[in-house]
Design a protein around this motif. Sequence first.
Motif, mmCIF file in Angstrom:
data_model
loop_
_atom_site.group_PDB
_atom_site.id
_atom_site.type_symbol
_atom_site.label_atom_id
_atom_site.label_comp_id
_atom_site.label_asym_id
_atom_site.label_seq_id
_atom_site.Cartn_x
_atom_site.Cartn_y
_atom_site.Cartn_z
ATOM 1 N N SER A 108 39.236 41.919 37.434
ATOM 2 C CA SER A 108 40.093 40.728 37.380
ATOM 3 C C SER A 108 41.550 41.089 37.675
ATOM 4 N N LEU A 109 41.997 42.256 37.223
ATOM 5 C CA LEU A 109 43.360 42.701 37.503
ATOM 6 C C LEU A 109 43.523 43.022 38.988
ATOM 7 N N LYS A 110 42.528 43.676 39.565
ATOM 8 C CA LYS A 110 42.583 43.985 41.000
ATOM 9 C C LYS A 110 42.720 42.701 41.815
ATOM 10 N N GLN A 111 41.919 41.712 41.480
ATOM 11 C CA GLN A 111 41.941 40.448 42.216
ATOM 12 C C GLN A 111 43.282 39.747 42.050
ATOM 13 N N LYS A 112 43.833 39.785 40.853
ATOM 14 C CA LYS A 112 45.120 39.139 40.596
ATOM 15 C C LYS A 112 46.236 39.805 41.405
ATOM 16 N N VAL A 113 46.236 41.131 41.477
ATOM 17 C CA VAL A 113 47.240 41.859 42.258
ATOM 18 C C VAL A 113 47.138 41.472 43.731
ATOM 19 N N ILE A 114 45.924 41.443 44.252
ATOM 20 C CA ILE A 114 45.723 41.088 45.665
ATOM 21 C C ILE A 114 46.247 39.679 45.943
ATOM 22 N N GLU A 115 45.934 38.733 45.073
ATOM 23 C CA GLU A 115 46.387 37.345 45.267
ATOM 24 C C GLU A 115 47.910 37.240 45.201
ATOM 25 N N LEU A 116 48.531 37.947 44.249
ATOM 26 C CA LEU A 116 49.994 37.917 44.129
ATOM 27 C C LEU A 116 50.665 38.493 45.373
ATOM 28 N N VAL A 117 50.167 39.634 45.842
ATOM 29 C CA VAL A 117 50.766 40.279 47.010
ATOM 30 C C VAL A 117 50.576 39.410 48.253
#
Length: 192
Positions: A77-86
Amino acid sequence: MTTETAALQEEEREALLSIYEGDEFFKQIDSSTFQYKYGVSDSMKSFVLELKWGPNYPEELPVINMDVFYNKHVISSLKQKVIELVKSEGEQFLGMSMTYSLFEFLKEKFENLIAEQPENPVEHEMDKLCISEQDSSQNLKKEKKEQLTKAQKRRQWNRLDSKREKPRGWNWVDIVKHLSQTGSKEDNNPIS
C-alpha cells in the motif's frame, strides 16, 4: 528519440550528476535510470525510488518503479501511494526536466509517508494471511508413494526400454490364446 529530446536528457543527466555529486543516497543505474534512497540505510523505515526515462522524456512521465530489491520490506500500500503521489506531482512538470523535482518532492513527503510503514512488516503481512480448514486437511492427506522391493523395481526396470517407455505391443492380446479360451461363435450357438 528526437535530437532535441536527447539533448534535454543529456543536459538533465549532467545537472543531476553535479547536484548529487557526493550524495550517497543518489545512484545512476544507467544513462536513463536513477535511484534515490530515502530514510536511514538498511532500516525498515526507508525505501528507494527509481525513475527511468522513456524515449520521449520529458514530454512524458518517467517510469516510476518501487519494485526494486531494496524495497522488499515495504508494504504494497505504501509503494502504491508513493507511485501515485510522484505521478500526480510529475504531471505539472511535463515538458520540463523533472527528475530532481520529483526526488526533492518525495523528500518533503517522506516523513508522512513512512509513518504508514510498520516497524515489522512481516507481522503486518501475516495478519492478512489466513489458513482455511480445507487447506490444512488437504495437506494432511498426501498420497502415499508406493513402496517397491528391489526385486519389484528391477522387474519394472527390465520392462522399460531405453526411453523409459514400455515396449511396443506390451498390452496386445494373443488372439489365438484368447479364442482358444472363449471358443468360436459356432460353439456358443449350437444348431439343433
